[in-house]
Design a protein around this motif. Structure first.
Motif, PDB file in Angstrom:
ATOM      1  N   PHE A 185     -31.407 -31.902 -41.537  1.00 20.49           N
ATOM      2  CA  PHE A 185     -32.148 -31.958 -40.274  1.00 20.49           C
ATOM      3  C   PHE A 185     -32.459 -33.403 -39.892  1.00 20.49           C
ATOM      4  N   VAL A 186     -32.803 -34.205 -40.890  1.00 19.12           N
ATOM      5  CA  VAL A 186     -33.163 -35.605 -40.638  1.00 19.12           C
ATOM      6  C   VAL A 186     -31.975 -36.382 -40.086  1.00 19.12           C
ATOM      7  N   THR A 187     -30.822 -36.266 -40.742  1.00 20.92           N
ATOM      8  CA  THR A 187     -29.653 -37.013 -40.271  1.00 20.92           C
ATOM      9  C   THR A 187     -29.126 -36.446 -38.956  1.00 20.92           C
ATOM     10  N   ALA A 188     -29.245 -35.134 -38.767  1.00 18.69           N
ATOM     11  CA  ALA A 188     -28.823 -34.529 -37.504  1.00 18.69           C
ATOM     12  C   ALA A 188     -29.657 -35.063 -36.348  1.00 18.69           C
ATOM     13  N   THR A 189     -30.956 -35.165 -36.555  1.00 22.87           N
ATOM     14  CA  THR A 189     -31.838 -35.699 -35.516  1.00 22.87           C
ATOM     15  C   THR A 189     -31.484 -37.138 -35.197  1.00 22.87           C
ATOM     16  N   ALA A 190     -31.243 -37.930 -36.241  1.00 28.29           N
ATOM     17  CA  ALA A 190     -30.876 -39.331 -36.021  1.00 28.29           C
ATOM     18  C   ALA A 190     -29.558 -39.442 -35.256  1.00 28.29           C
ATOM     19  N   ILE A 230     -22.410 -16.563 -27.681  1.00 31.27           N
ATOM     20  CA  ILE A 230     -22.755 -17.054 -29.011  1.00 31.27           C
ATOM     21  C   ILE A 230     -21.866 -18.258 -29.313  1.00 31.27           C
ATOM     22  N   VAL A 231     -22.436 -19.265 -29.955  1.00 39.58           N
ATOM     23  CA  VAL A 231     -21.686 -20.455 -30.363  1.00 39.58           C
ATOM     24  C   VAL A 231     -22.010 -20.751 -31.819  1.00 39.58           C
ATOM     25  N   THR A 232     -20.985 -21.080 -32.594  1.00 43.65           N
ATOM     26  CA  THR A 232     -21.210 -21.493 -33.979  1.00 43.65           C
ATOM     27  C   THR A 232     -20.925 -22.984 -34.113  1.00 43.65           C
ATOM     28  N   LEU A 233     -21.797 -23.680 -34.837  1.00 46.03           N
ATOM     29  CA  LEU A 233     -21.655 -25.106 -35.111  1.00 46.03           C
ATOM     30  C   LEU A 233     -21.854 -25.352 -36.601  1.00 46.03           C
ATOM     31  N   SER A 234     -21.134 -26.312 -37.125  1.00 47.42           N
ATOM     32  CA  SER A 234     -21.358 -26.755 -38.501  1.00 47.42           C
ATOM     33  C   SER A 234     -20.719 -28.131 -38.630  1.00 47.42           C
ATOM     34  N   LYS A 235     -20.055 -28.397 -39.735  1.00 47.65           N
ATOM     35  CA  LYS A 235     -19.370 -29.660 -40.001  1.00 47.65           C
ATOM     36  C   LYS A 235     -20.213 -30.862 -39.593  1.00 47.65           C
ATOM     37  N   SER A 236     -20.028 -31.411 -38.373  1.00 54.20           N
ATOM     38  CA  SER A 236     -20.686 -32.670 -38.022  1.00 54.20           C
ATOM     39  C   SER A 236     -22.055 -32.498 -37.374  1.00 54.20           C
ATOM     40  N   ILE A 237     -22.620 -31.298 -37.381  1.00 53.10           N
ATOM     41  CA  ILE A 237     -23.944 -31.162 -36.788  1.00 53.10           C
ATOM     42  C   ILE A 237     -24.977 -31.957 -37.584  1.00 53.10           C
ATOM     43  N   SER A 238     -24.810 -32.090 -38.904  1.00 50.14           N
ATOM     44  CA  SER A 238     -25.759 -32.894 -39.680  1.00 50.14           C
ATOM     45  C   SER A 238     -25.510 -34.384 -39.496  1.00 50.14           C
ATOM     46  N   GLY A 239     -24.319 -34.739 -39.044  1.00 51.12           N
ATOM     47  CA  GLY A 239     -23.988 -36.131 -38.787  1.00 51.12           C
ATOM     48  C   GLY A 239     -23.578 -36.928 -40.005  1.00 51.12           C
ATOM     49  N   ASN A 273     -22.911 -43.583 -42.361  1.00 50.50           N
ATOM     50  CA  ASN A 273     -23.353 -44.233 -41.128  1.00 50.50           C
ATOM     51  C   ASN A 273     -24.719 -44.907 -41.372  1.00 50.50           C
ATOM     52  N   PRO A 274     -24.849 -46.203 -41.101  1.00 50.50           N
ATOM     53  CA  PRO A 274     -26.065 -46.922 -41.503  1.00 50.50           C
ATOM     54  C   PRO A 274     -27.339 -46.425 -40.824  1.00 50.50           C
ATOM     55  N   VAL A 275     -27.247 -46.000 -39.579  1.00 57.79           N
ATOM     56  CA  VAL A 275     -28.437 -45.506 -38.887  1.00 57.79           C
ATOM     57  C   VAL A 275     -28.903 -44.194 -39.511  1.00 57.79           C
ATOM     58  N   LEU A 276     -27.966 -43.309 -39.771  1.00 61.15           N
ATOM     59  CA  LEU A 276     -28.307 -42.018 -40.358  1.00 61.15           C
ATOM     60  C   LEU A 276     -28.756 -42.196 -41.807  1.00 61.15           C
ATOM     61  N   LYS A 277     -28.116 -43.109 -42.519  1.00 63.53           N
ATOM     62  CA  LYS A 277     -28.491 -43.353 -43.912  1.00 63.53           C
ATOM     63  C   LYS A 277     -29.918 -43.895 -44.003  1.00 63.53           C
ATOM     64  N   ASP A 296     -35.420 -43.196 -45.767  1.00 64.11           N
ATOM     65  CA  ASP A 296     -36.849 -43.254 -45.460  1.00 64.11           C
ATOM     66  C   ASP A 296     -37.507 -41.905 -45.728  1.00 64.11           C
ATOM     67  N   TYR A 297     -36.830 -40.842 -45.358  1.00 66.66           N
ATOM     68  CA  TYR A 297     -37.383 -39.494 -45.544  1.00 66.66           C
ATOM     69  C   TYR A 297     -37.515 -39.162 -47.030  1.00 66.66           C
ATOM     70  N   LEU A 298     -36.474 -39.476 -47.805  1.00 66.93           N
ATOM     71  CA  LEU A 298     -36.509 -39.182 -49.237  1.00 66.93           C
ATOM     72  C   LEU A 298     -37.547 -40.043 -49.959  1.00 66.93           C
ATOM     73  N   GLU A 299     -37.658 -41.299 -49.544  1.00 65.20           N
ATOM     74  CA  GLU A 299     -38.594 -42.204 -50.215  1.00 65.20           C
ATOM     75  C   GLU A 299     -40.050 -41.796 -50.004  1.00 65.20           C
ATOM     76  N   ARG A 300     -40.339 -41.083 -48.916  1.00 59.45           N
ATOM     77  CA  ARG A 300     -41.711 -40.638 -48.697  1.00 59.45           C
ATOM     78  C   ARG A 300     -41.939 -39.217 -49.216  1.00 59.45           C
ATOM     79  N   ASP A 301     -40.966 -38.717 -50.000  1.00 59.27           N
ATOM     80  CA  ASP A 301     -41.045 -37.376 -50.581  1.00 59.27           C
ATOM     81  C   ASP A 301     -41.101 -36.289 -49.522  1.00 59.27           C
ATOM     82  N   GLY A 302     -40.308 -36.455 -48.468  1.00 62.11           N
ATOM     83  CA  GLY A 302     -40.166 -35.400 -47.475  1.00 62.11           C
ATOM     84  C   GLY A 302     -39.584 -34.149 -48.113  1.00 62.11           C
TER      85      GLY A 302
END
Length: 422
Positions: A308-313, A266-275, A61-65, A70-76
């Motif tokens: 976390f970065v892509t999930a937030t986006a 209680i709720v469990t989430l995974s798979k698409s939570i990172s987006g 996904n271009p927005v998430l990518k 950006d995060y990786l390029e700034r050494d996050g």
């Protein structure tokens, strides 16, 4: 399309026999974008599999990518265990503002590890710790993961057999409509709870999928889920909803249980939570259940900051205004109409359809036909998988971002595959 079998020798000679998806899709994939995958020979495939539900927003996904690059390029920070990081803080704030507060959900958030089965293990462990009991009730045809605790509440006999040891402290009960409406809901369950001679230890919790994905796209009615929540409340059992595959908007609403108007403990989430398909999982629970001691449940990769970065986006892009839910429901109606037409075209073939949002299944009385249809669909350029205890259901999991035109194309291919197979 004419497909030349790729050079698979290194996979066949070096990789374990446990591999599965590659057997149904004999291609070597090289690129992916949106709702399409491309193999190294240049063939294009429309993807109605979406990483088993891990790619709700499509491939790359271009927005998430952009956010990730950006995060990786700034050494996050990439690996952070459970340390505080700016990426984790941004995710928690977005999750609270976009998801929890608008739904008046009080949950605490736990990062148990990178996979869905990690989240299930944490949920089961927490329920047992809170209640001081061992027994967990699950449901027929359930699937909750491949680690031992999750397998103990999974129904599939082949997957359970792989454990190699007894799977204990789990008791299955009939899922919604298991007896085709001939027996009142929860009659057996309630009777066992009441009977001091039933042999059922008082359960700590009940774990349920609102729609059983691997089990065959079995959709629980809202009234059945409400009755289950009431039973749990009356009988002092925690209610765990496994939303690993059906959450993150797959059924329309962000959480699949929203339609029923219930609030699980209680709720469990995974798979698409990172987006973006990056490993990430969450266990959500009511604040009064947060009885963990520091470090009592941990994992080396529970701090996957790129996720976390892509999930937030994803949250900021798709869940700030409510449009994603409306779009998914509309796309689901488009799929349902096409599946109904397929069923009507083959009145004597023993085929039926069911689903909600953008998760659907075509069930065949002759179980082998589902696999043959998926095979033919692959030849025609469409990726589909089967589900159900006998692999009797053709399962559709298109990305939520799939366009109406792409849906039409895939559904036409499916109709042709059914026609040529059945």
């Amino acid at each position: 399309m004419t497909i030349t079998p790729p050079a698979l020798s290194v996979f066949e000679s070096l990789e374990s026999e446990v591999r599965s998806y590659c057997r149904g899709w004999p291609a070597v994939f090289d690129r992916a974008k949106g709702s399409h995958m491309y193999d190294e020979d240049g063939h294009t495939y429309l993807d109605f599999f979406s990483g088993a539900g891990a790619l709700n927003y499509g491939h790359n996904n271009p927005v998430l990518k952009r956010a990730l690059l950006d995060y990786l390029e700034r050494d996050g920070v990439t690996h952070g265990l459970d340390m505080g990081t700016t990426a984790k803080r941004a995710f928690l704030e977005s999750f609270q503002n976009a998801i929890l507060r608008p739904r008046d959900l009080p949950y605490k958030v736990m990062f148990p590890g990178p996979t869905g089965t990690n989240a299930v293990e944490a949920a089961l462990k927490l329920a047992r710790k809170v209640k001081g009991r061992e027994a967990i009730v699950s449901f027929t045809n359930a699937f909750h993961g491949m680690s031992l605790g999750a397998l103990a509440v999974t129904g599939n006999s082949m997957k359970r057999a792989g454990a190699g040891i007894p799977l204990v402290h789990g008791t299955p009960m009939p899922f919604d409509n298991y007896f085709d409406g001939q027996i009142p809901d929860f009659l057996w369950f309630e009777r066992l709870l009441e009977d001091q001679g039933s042999g059922l230890n008082q359960p700590a919790a009940v774990i349920v999928e609102t729609i059983q994905g691997e089990g065959g796209i079995n959709v629980a009615r809202p009234e059945w889920l409400r009755a289950l929540a009431d039973l749990c409340h009356r009988r002092d059992m925690l209610l765990i909803v496994d939303d690993i595959q059906m959450g993150c908007g797959r059924t329309g609403a962000f959480f699949s249980f929203e339609e029923a108007g219930i609030t699980p403990d209680i709720v469990t989430l995974s798979k698409s939570i990172s987006g973006y398909g990056l490993p990430m999982s969450l266990a959500l629970f009511k604040p009064e259940l947060d009885v963990w001691e520091p470090g009592e449940h941990n994992g080396t990769f529970r701090g996957n900051n790129p996720a976390f970065v892509t999930a937030t986006a994803a949250l900021d892009t798709y869940w700030a205004d409510g449009q994603m839910e409306k779009q998914t429901i509309a796309r689901g109606e488009q799929v349902e109409q096409a599946l109904r037409a397929i069923v009507e075209e083959h009145p004597g073939a023993g085929v039926s359809h069911r689903g909600r949002g953008l998760v659907w299944g075509l069930e065949f009385t002759e179980a082998a036909q589902a696999g043959e249809i998926c095979k033919r669909a692959f030849d025609l350029g469409l990726l589909l998988e089967t589900s159900g205890p006998q692999s009797e259901v053709v399962k559709l999991l298109p990305a939520l971002t799939t366009t109406p035109e792409e849906l039409d194309e895939g559904l036409r291919i499916l109709a042709r595959a059914v026609r040529e197979t059945v």
